[in-house]
Design a protein around this motif. Structure first.
Motif, PDB file in Angstrom:
ATOM      1  N   THR A 289       0.802  -1.218   0.000  1.00  0.00           N
ATOM      2  CA  THR A 289       0.000   0.000   0.000  1.00  0.00           C
ATOM      3  C   THR A 289       0.837   1.271   0.000  1.00  0.00           C
ATOM      4  OG1 THR A 289      -0.153   0.170   2.410  1.00  0.00           O
ATOM      5  CG2 THR A 289      -1.792  -1.214   1.282  1.00  0.00           C
ATOM      6  N   GLY A 290       2.072   1.196   0.508  1.00  0.00           N
ATOM      7  CA  GLY A 290       2.885   2.397   0.664  1.00  0.00           C
ATOM      8  C   GLY A 290       2.558   3.196   1.913  1.00  0.00           C
ATOM      9  N   ASP A 291       1.566   2.752   2.685  1.00  0.00           N
ATOM     10  CA  ASP A 291       1.183   3.454   3.911  1.00  0.00           C
ATOM     11  C   ASP A 291       1.997   2.935   5.091  1.00  0.00           C
ATOM     12  OD1 ASP A 291      -0.707   5.145   2.798  1.00  0.00           O
ATOM     13  OD2 ASP A 291      -2.332   3.717   3.038  1.00  0.00           O
ATOM     14  N   LEU A 292       2.500   3.845   5.888  1.00  0.00           N
ATOM     15  CA  LEU A 292       3.308   3.495   7.053  1.00  0.00           C
ATOM     16  C   LEU A 292       2.436   3.454   8.300  1.00  0.00           C
ATOM     17  CD1 LEU A 292       6.434   5.640   6.222  1.00  0.00           C
ATOM     18  CD2 LEU A 292       6.296   3.148   6.191  1.00  0.00           C
ATOM     19  N   VAL A 293       2.545   2.354   9.036  1.00  0.00           N
ATOM     20  CA  VAL A 293       1.690   2.119  10.195  1.00  0.00           C
ATOM     21  C   VAL A 293       2.514   1.470  11.303  1.00  0.00           C
ATOM     22  CG1 VAL A 293      -0.393   1.847   8.774  1.00  0.00           C
ATOM     23  CG2 VAL A 293       0.994  -0.169   9.331  1.00  0.00           C
TER      24      VAL A 293
END
Length: 413
Positions: A289-293
């Motif tokens: 996704t490229g989202d950092l969590v």
């Protein structure tokens, strides 16, 4: 293991691999029956958006990631294309019902009531989120107000006149509506809205942004996460605030080290990887996704709780004086200043060194603009360990956004 977490994946792949050319090629040699534990997911390759874009360019217009004949697809949605060419995402009637069932679970987790009235103050473009949230609310029997084609002022009147209690929009637009309401002399805090569901960009779980929205509306903000590619797959539950819960049974979610691709230790920053389980017509398996969590330690396997929601994006990070900086971290500081109405960040290089310029638009009533810029500069230096350039601009000079805010510009050197 008491629960066979990969059974839905095996069932989907057993059908998909019979007739989906994209996945037949990508998963060649994989024995689906041997996928038994979460660790076995490591044997499946990651899926990247550029792969899908290239596949659609090679097999126009929809690519080869189609499990069914084209005549069975009923909907086409598209990504924004902000990080590249837009991607076309298709749904059959069955997979669209699965998308709506995700929203049913989301609305249940945030405590939607029988008497709630929904307002959707945005134009209904190609993106999946608008349509899915709207039709999902209809599916559970709620009145839904469509605000496409209206001005912000007309949308606010629509909310007030119809006594809407739930608003769905981006964090950016929730703030924009509050600004428009103030200009109209409308008292949002004493209005009918009790809940605001935000998505489309980080912000719902950024304390300064949340507080500003909740203060203006006197309503509870609920963060939500989804992508046109994978569907609506996470929400901030009413009984567990401050993060995002991935929807149980709807997807398999992993948090990985973006550099190595290996599973990240819970509590450490990593990239969200998602496999959706109900869109068999165009499945996304181990999608980067490229989202950092940050996964909460002790979360259920493959259904993590993400502390603080989405914390940034892998492609937005920049380095200033040796410090890793995300635009969301800077925004979190800027939103602590009530006198800042809007802002824009531009990253450029001076003498081969990265330099961040921040334009801030003060409230018209602000009469201490120089002092405001100095306070912002000092707080960013103290909080994020670098010194930006702060430039005040005139009232109304910076753009306003209905959808995702475009406030970060990276100039090519």
């Amino acid at each position: 293991m008491p629960d066979d977490l990969l059974q839905p994946l095996r069932e989907m792949l057993s059908e998909v691999l019979l007739r989906n050319p994209f996945w037949q090629k990508k998963l060649q040699g994989i024995d689906v029956a041997t996928l038994q534990s979460p660790h076995d997911l490591d044997r499946l390759p990651f899926l990247f958006k550029p792969e899908l874009v290239a596949d659609q360019a090679a097999h126009p217009p929809y690519g080869s990631n189609l499990t069914d004949p084209r005549t069975r697809y009923t909907r086409v949605h598209g990504t924004s294309g902000t990080t590249g060419r837009p991607l076309r995402c298709l749904d059959t009637a069955e997979s669209w019902q699965w998308v709506l069932s995700c929203w049913e679970q989301i609305y249940s987790l945030i405590g939607i009531r029988d008497d709630d009235v929904f307002a959707f103050p945005f134009s209904f473009g190609p993106f999946l989120g608008f349509w899915a949230a709207f039709e999902g609310a209809q599916k559970i029997g709620r009145m839904c107000l469509a605000g496409g084609g209206l001005s912000s002022e007309a949308r606010l009147r629509m909310i007030e006149e119809n006594s809407a209690t739930v608003v769905c929009c981006t964090p950016t637009y929730a703030l924009r509506l509050a600004e428009a309401a103030a200009a109209m002399g409308m008292d949002l805090a004493n209005g009918p809205v009790r809940a605001i569901v935000v998505a489309g960009e980080p912000g719902g779980n950024v304390p300064a942004i949340r507080e500003r929205i909740e203060s203006a509306w006197d309503a509870t903000v609920y963060d939500h996460w989804g992508m046109t590619e994978v569907g609506p797959l996470a929400v901030e539950p009413a009984n567990d605030r401050g993060g995002l819960q991935m929807l149980a049974g709807k997807c398999l979610a992993e948090v990985i080290d973006p550099a190595t691709g290996k599973s990240q230790t819970p509590g450490e920053l990593g990239e969200l990887v998602v496999t959706n389980l109900g869109r068999w017509g165009q499945p996304m398996i181990r999608y980067r996704t490229g989202d950092l969590v940050r996964e909460r330690p002790g979360s259920p396997p493959l259904s993590p709780y993400l502390e603080g929601g989405v914390l940034g994006r892998t492609d937005d990070m920049f380095i200033v004086r040796g410090n890793n900086v995300f635009p969301t971290s800077v925004e979190a500081v800027l939103r602590e200043f009530d006198d800042v109405v809007e802002y824009r960040m531009t990253l450029r290089h001076k003498r081969e060194m990265p330099h961040l310029m921040i334009e801030v638009e003060p409230r018209p009533e602000c009469d201490t603009i120089a002092a405001l810029c100095e306070r912002i500069h000092r707080r960013i230096k103290d909080r994020l360990n670098f010194q930006p350039e702060i430039l005040a601009v005139g009232v109304g000079e910076l753009p306003r956004f209905e959808l995702k805010g475009r406030r970060f510009i990276r100039e090519q050197s």
